[in-house]
Design an enzyme around this catalytic site. Structure first.
Site, PDB file in Angstrom:
ATOM      1  N   ARG A  12       0.844  -1.210   0.000  1.00 23.26           N
ATOM      2  CA  ARG A  12       0.000   0.000   0.000  1.00 23.26           C
ATOM      3  C   ARG A  12       0.878   1.259   0.000  1.00 23.26           C
ATOM      4  O   ARG A  12       1.047   1.905  -1.020  1.00 23.26           O
ATOM      5  CB  ARG A  12      -0.960  -0.041   1.204  1.00 23.26           C
ATOM      6  CG  ARG A  12      -2.110   0.954   1.105  1.00 23.26           C
ATOM      7  CD  ARG A  12      -1.776   2.357   1.535  1.00 23.26           C
ATOM      8  NE  ARG A  12      -1.403   2.450   2.955  1.00 23.26           N
ATOM      9  CZ  ARG A  12      -0.925   3.557   3.515  1.00 23.26           C
ATOM     10  NH1 ARG A  12      -0.759   4.654   2.792  1.00 23.26           N
ATOM     11  NH2 ARG A  12      -0.581   3.559   4.796  1.00 23.26           N
ATOM     12  N   ASP A  13       1.505   1.544   1.144  1.00 23.16           N
ATOM     13  CA  ASP A  13       2.309   2.770   1.256  1.00 23.16           C
ATOM     14  C   ASP A  13       3.480   2.734   0.280  1.00 23.16           C
ATOM     15  O   ASP A  13       3.794   3.736  -0.386  1.00 23.16           O
ATOM     16  CB  ASP A  13       2.819   2.880   2.707  1.00 23.16           C
ATOM     17  CG  ASP A  13       3.095   4.297   3.141  1.00 23.16           C
ATOM     18  OD1 ASP A  13       3.422   5.118   2.271  1.00 23.16           O
ATOM     19  OD2 ASP A  13       3.001   4.587   4.347  1.00 23.16           O
ATOM     20  N   HIS A 204       3.235   3.878  12.907  1.00 19.17           N
ATOM     21  CA  HIS A 204       3.463   3.732  11.467  1.00 19.17           C
ATOM     22  C   HIS A 204       4.660   4.630  11.146  1.00 19.17           C
ATOM     23  O   HIS A 204       4.564   5.845  11.261  1.00 19.17           O
ATOM     24  CB  HIS A 204       2.208   4.175  10.714  1.00 19.17           C
ATOM     25  CG  HIS A 204       2.391   4.271   9.241  1.00 19.17           C
ATOM     26  ND1 HIS A 204       2.108   3.226   8.394  1.00 19.17           N
ATOM     27  CD2 HIS A 204       2.825   5.276   8.446  1.00 19.17           C
ATOM     28  CE1 HIS A 204       2.360   3.588   7.146  1.00 19.17           C
ATOM     29  NE2 HIS A 204       2.802   4.838   7.150  1.00 19.17           N
ATOM     30  N   HIS A 206       7.919   6.284   9.156  1.00 14.84           N
ATOM     31  CA  HIS A 206       8.789   6.688   8.052  1.00 14.84           C
ATOM     32  C   HIS A 206      10.086   7.130   8.718  1.00 14.84           C
ATOM     33  O   HIS A 206      10.155   7.231   9.946  1.00 14.84           O
ATOM     34  CB  HIS A 206       8.137   7.809   7.246  1.00 14.84           C
ATOM     35  CG  HIS A 206       6.950   7.340   6.455  1.00 14.84           C
ATOM     36  ND1 HIS A 206       6.982   7.131   5.102  1.00 14.84           N
ATOM     37  CD2 HIS A 206       5.695   7.016   6.844  1.00 14.84           C
ATOM     38  CE1 HIS A 206       5.782   6.696   4.697  1.00 14.84           C
ATOM     39  NE2 HIS A 206       4.986   6.612   5.738  1.00 14.84           N
ATOM     40  N   CYS A 237       3.782   9.523   1.382  1.00 13.14           N
ATOM     41  CA  CYS A 237       2.444  10.034   1.048  1.00 13.14           C
ATOM     42  C   CYS A 237       2.561  11.087  -0.047  1.00 13.14           C
ATOM     43  O   CYS A 237       3.274  12.072   0.109  1.00 13.14           O
ATOM     44  CB  CYS A 237       1.800  10.640   2.292  1.00 13.14           C
ATOM     45  SG  CYS A 237       0.203  11.405   1.957  1.00 13.14           S
ATOM     46  N   ASN A 246       9.250   4.642   4.210  1.00 17.04           N
ATOM     47  CA  ASN A 246       8.950   3.954   5.479  1.00 17.04           C
ATOM     48  C   ASN A 246      10.221   3.413   6.120  1.00 17.04           C
ATOM     49  O   ASN A 246      11.219   3.170   5.438  1.00 17.04           O
ATOM     50  CB  ASN A 246       7.998   2.783   5.222  1.00 17.04           C
ATOM     51  CG  ASN A 246       6.553   3.232   5.031  1.00 17.04           C
ATOM     52  OD1 ASN A 246       6.038   3.268   3.922  1.00 17.04           O
ATOM     53  ND2 ASN A 246       5.905   3.600   6.115  1.00 17.04           N
TER      54      ASN A 246
HETATM   55  N1  COA Z   1     -13.362   5.355  -3.929  1.00 17.63           N
HETATM   56  C1  COA Z   1     -13.764   5.700  -5.167  1.00 17.63           C
HETATM   57  N2  COA Z   1     -14.410   6.831  -5.456  1.00 17.63           N
HETATM   58  C2  COA Z   1     -14.662   7.665  -4.433  1.00 17.63           C
HETATM   59  C3  COA Z   1     -14.270   7.381  -3.129  1.00 17.63           C
HETATM   60  C4  COA Z   1     -13.588   6.166  -2.886  1.00 17.63           C
HETATM   61  N3  COA Z   1     -13.173   5.828  -1.666  1.00 17.63           N
HETATM   62  N4  COA Z   1     -14.666   8.384  -2.331  1.00 17.63           N
HETATM   63  C5  COA Z   1     -15.273   9.273  -3.086  1.00 17.63           C
HETATM   64  N5  COA Z   1     -15.296   8.841  -4.378  1.00 17.63           N
HETATM   65  C6  COA Z   1     -15.912   9.517  -5.522  1.00 17.63           C
HETATM   66  C7  COA Z   1     -17.361   9.882  -5.250  1.00 17.63           C
HETATM   67  O1  COA Z   1     -18.218   8.818  -5.586  1.00 17.63           O
HETATM   68  C8  COA Z   1     -17.544  11.071  -6.145  1.00 17.63           C
HETATM   69  O2  COA Z   1     -17.700  10.605  -7.473  1.00 17.63           O
HETATM   70  P1  COA Z   1     -18.619  11.381  -8.537  1.00 17.63           P
HETATM   71  O3  COA Z   1     -18.001  12.712  -8.692  1.00 17.63           O
HETATM   72  O4  COA Z   1     -18.551  10.513  -9.735  1.00 17.63           O
HETATM   73  O5  COA Z   1     -19.977  11.433  -7.890  1.00 17.63           O
HETATM   74  C9  COA Z   1     -16.182  11.766  -6.078  1.00 17.63           C
HETATM   75  O6  COA Z   1     -15.240  10.758  -5.709  1.00 17.63           O
HETATM   76  C10 COA Z   1     -16.128  12.897  -5.059  1.00 17.63           C
HETATM   77  O7  COA Z   1     -16.572  12.404  -3.790  1.00 17.63           O
HETATM   78  P2  COA Z   1     -16.172  13.114  -2.419  1.00 17.63           P
HETATM   79  O8  COA Z   1     -16.748  12.353  -1.292  1.00 17.63           O
HETATM   80  O9  COA Z   1     -16.523  14.578  -2.529  1.00 17.63           O
HETATM   81  O10 COA Z   1     -14.609  12.912  -2.345  1.00 17.63           O
HETATM   82  P3  COA Z   1     -13.461  13.994  -2.387  1.00 17.63           P
HETATM   83  O11 COA Z   1     -13.281  14.499  -3.765  1.00 17.63           O
HETATM   84  O12 COA Z   1     -13.689  14.978  -1.294  1.00 17.63           O
HETATM   85  O13 COA Z   1     -12.181  13.088  -2.044  1.00 17.63           O
HETATM   86  C11 COA Z   1     -11.141  11.279  -0.887  1.00 17.63           C
HETATM   87  C12 COA Z   1     -12.067  12.489  -0.797  1.00 17.63           C
HETATM   88  C13 COA Z   1     -10.750  10.921   0.527  1.00 17.63           C
HETATM   89  C14 COA Z   1     -11.881  10.131  -1.556  1.00 17.63           C
HETATM   90  C15 COA Z   1      -9.888  11.617  -1.728  1.00 17.63           C
HETATM   91  O14 COA Z   1      -9.343  12.811  -1.250  1.00 17.63           O
HETATM   92  C16 COA Z   1      -8.839  10.540  -1.700  1.00 17.63           C
HETATM   93  O15 COA Z   1      -9.037   9.479  -2.264  1.00 17.63           O
HETATM   94  N6  COA Z   1      -7.657  10.787  -1.084  1.00 17.63           N
HETATM   95  C17 COA Z   1      -6.564   9.838  -1.051  1.00 17.63           C
HETATM   96  C18 COA Z   1      -5.964   9.775   0.325  1.00 17.63           C
HETATM   97  C19 COA Z   1      -4.842   8.783   0.426  1.00 17.63           C
HETATM   98  O16 COA Z   1      -4.992   7.613   0.174  1.00 17.63           O
HETATM   99  N7  COA Z   1      -3.633   9.261   0.825  1.00 17.63           N
HETATM  100  C20 COA Z   1      -2.507   8.435   1.036  1.00 17.63           C
HETATM  101  C21 COA Z   1      -2.606   7.524   2.209  1.00 17.63           C
HETATM  102  S1  COA Z   1      -2.970   8.288   3.758  1.00 17.63           S
HETATM  103 ZN    ZN Z   2       2.965   6.114   5.515  1.00 18.38          ZN
END
Ligand code: COA
Ligand code: ZN
Length: 295
Positions: A12-13, A204, A206, A237, A246
Site C-alpha cells: 500500500r504505502d 506507522h 517513516h 504520502c 517507510n
Molecule cells: N473510492 C472511489 N471513489 C470515491 C471514493 C472512494 N473511496 N470516495 C469518493 N469517491 C468519488 C465519489 O463517488 C464522487 O464521485 P462522482 O463525482 O462521480 O460522484 C467523487 O469521488 C467525489 O466524492 P467526495 O466524497 O466529494 O470525495 P473527495 O473528492 O472529497 O475526495 C477522498 C475524498 C478521501 C476520496 C480523496 O481525497 C482521496 O481518495 N484521497 C486519497 C488519500 C490517500 O490515500 N492518501 C494516502 C494515504 S494516507
Molecule cells: Zn505512511
C-alpha cells in the site's frame, strides 16, 4: 515485551507513490510472499479515489486474487465509499485515516480535520456493521509538512474518536519521518493517558532523519506493541511533500529479534521479495546478488 506485531505496508504505502505502476501479478506475488514469510499483517492496497492514488487503482481486482491470505490483510479506506468497495472485494480488516493537522487533512483527504474525523467515524461504524475489523490511523501525528509540529491535543482527539468507534489498534503515523524519541514518548503518553489501557497503540514509521529504530525503542518502553514498515524503505504520502520512505521492514524485524522480541517472521524469505519489489518500482535497477549476505 515478549512479542510485537508487525504490519508490512509495502503493497500500500510502498507502491502508492511509486514512479511506475506495478502490475497486478507482481502485487499478488508480493502479498503472497509476505504471507509465506509469516508477516502477521499485510497492508495490501487502498480503496481511495483512483485519480488521487492511481498506483492502487486496481484494488477492486487485487483483493479477490489474494483471498487465500485474507485474514492477514489490511486495506486502507478513507471514507464509507472506500469501505463499501473493500467489503465487495472481500476484505475483512480496514484501516481508517484521519489527519492530526488541518493542512494535511485538506491536502490528503480534501476535508477539514473535523470533517475528516466525522467521515472516519462514520466509515468505522459502517465497517463494523459489515463485520469488518477496524484500525484507526492518525496521519501526521508528529509533524506536518504544512503546519509544522502538530498539537498533541489534535492527536488525542483523533485517538478518542477511534476509541469510541471500537477499533482494534490505533496507529500514530509519522507521515513525514521526522519524529524523535522524545516526541514519540510524549505523544504515546498523552494518548495513553486520555484513552486508557484497553486499545493497543501502534507506530506507522517513516524515517527521514535516521531516528526510526530509536523511535521504535522509545515506543517499546512506552508499551507499544504494533509497528508498521515497508520493504526496501519504499513508501511516502503523495500529499505530504518531503515525506521520507517507510522504516525498512527487515531492519525493524532484525532489531526486534536482537532485542529478544518475537515477531513470527522468517527473515530469510524477505531479501528476494525486497529485490523483486525494488526492481518492479525502478525497472532499470540491477538486482543485488542473492542470497543476501546482510545477516
Ligand atoms: N473510492 C472511489 N471513489 C470515491 C471514493 C472512494 N473511496 N470516495 C469518493 N469517491 C468519488 C465519489 O463517488 C464522487 O464521485 P462522482 O463525482 O462521480 O460522484 C467523487 O469521488 C467525489 O466524492 P467526495 O466524497 O466529494 O470525495 P473527495 O473528492 O472529497 O475526495 C477522498 C475524498 C478521501 C476520496 C480523496 O481525497 C482521496 O481518495 N484521497 C486519497 C488519500 C490517500 O490515500 N492518501 C494516502 C494515504 S494516507
Ligand atoms: Zn505512511
Amino acid at each position: 515485551m515478549q512479542s510485537a506485531t508487525v504490519t508490512d505496508v509495502t503493497a500500500r504505502d510502498g507502491l502508492q507513490d511509486a514512479g511506475v505502476f506495478v502490475p497486478l501479478a507482481e502485487k499478488v506475488a508480493l502479498i503472497e510472499g509476505l504471507a509465506a514469510a509469516g508477516l502477521p499483517y499485510i497492508e495490501a492496497t487502498s480503496f481511495t479515489h483512483p485519480s488521487r492514488i492511481p498506483m492502487l487503482r486496481d484494488a477492486d481486482e487485487l483483493i479477490p486474487m489474494v483471498l487465500d491470505v485474507v485474514d492477514r490483510l489490511v486495506v486502507l479506506a478513507p471514507n464509507r465509499k472506500g469501505v463499501e468497495r473493500a467489503v465487495r472485494a472481500g476484505a475483512q480488516r480496514v484501516l481508517l485515516v484521519a489527519s492530526a493537522s488541518e493542512g494535511h487533512s485538506r491536502a490528503n483527504l480534501n476535508h477539514s480535520r473535523e470533517e475528516a474525523m466525522r467521515i472516519a467515524k462514520d466509515a468505522a461504524a459502517f465497517a463494523g456493521e459489515q463485520g469488518m475489523a477496524t484500525r484507526g490511523g492518525i496521519s501526521v501525528a508528529f509533524e506536518c509538512p504544512f503546519d509544522g509540529i502538530v498539537p498533541t491535543g489534535n492527536v488525542v482527539e483523533a485517538a478518542e474518536m477511534y476509541l469510541a468507534a471500537g477499533v482494534e489498534v490505533i496507529n500514530l503515523a509519522d507521515t513525514l519521518g521526522t519524529a524523535t524519541p522524545q516526541l514519540v514518548k510524549e505523544r504515546i503518553r498523552a494518548v495513553r493517558g486520555a484513552i486508557g489501557p484497553t486499545v493497543p497503540l501502534g507506530l506507522h514509521l517513516h524515517d527521514r532523519n535516521g531516528c526510526g529504530l530509536a523511535n521504535v525503542a522509545a515506543a517499546i518502553e512506552e508499551g507499544v506493541t504494533h509497528f508498521e514498515s515497508a520493504l526496501g524503505s519504499l513508501g511516502g504520502c503523495p500529499y505530504a511533500p518531503g515525506a521520507a520512505g517507510n522504516l525498512d521492514t527487515e531492519t525493524l524485524l532484525r532489531f526486534l529479534e536482537v532485542q529478544g522480541i518475537a515477531t513470527g517472521v522468517d527473515l530469510d524469505l524477505l531479501p528476494r521479495l525486497r529485490e523483486s519489489v525494488l526492481s518492479a518500482t525502478s525497472p532499470t535497477r540491477k538486482e543485488a546478488p542473492w542470497p543476501d549476505l546482510q545477516r
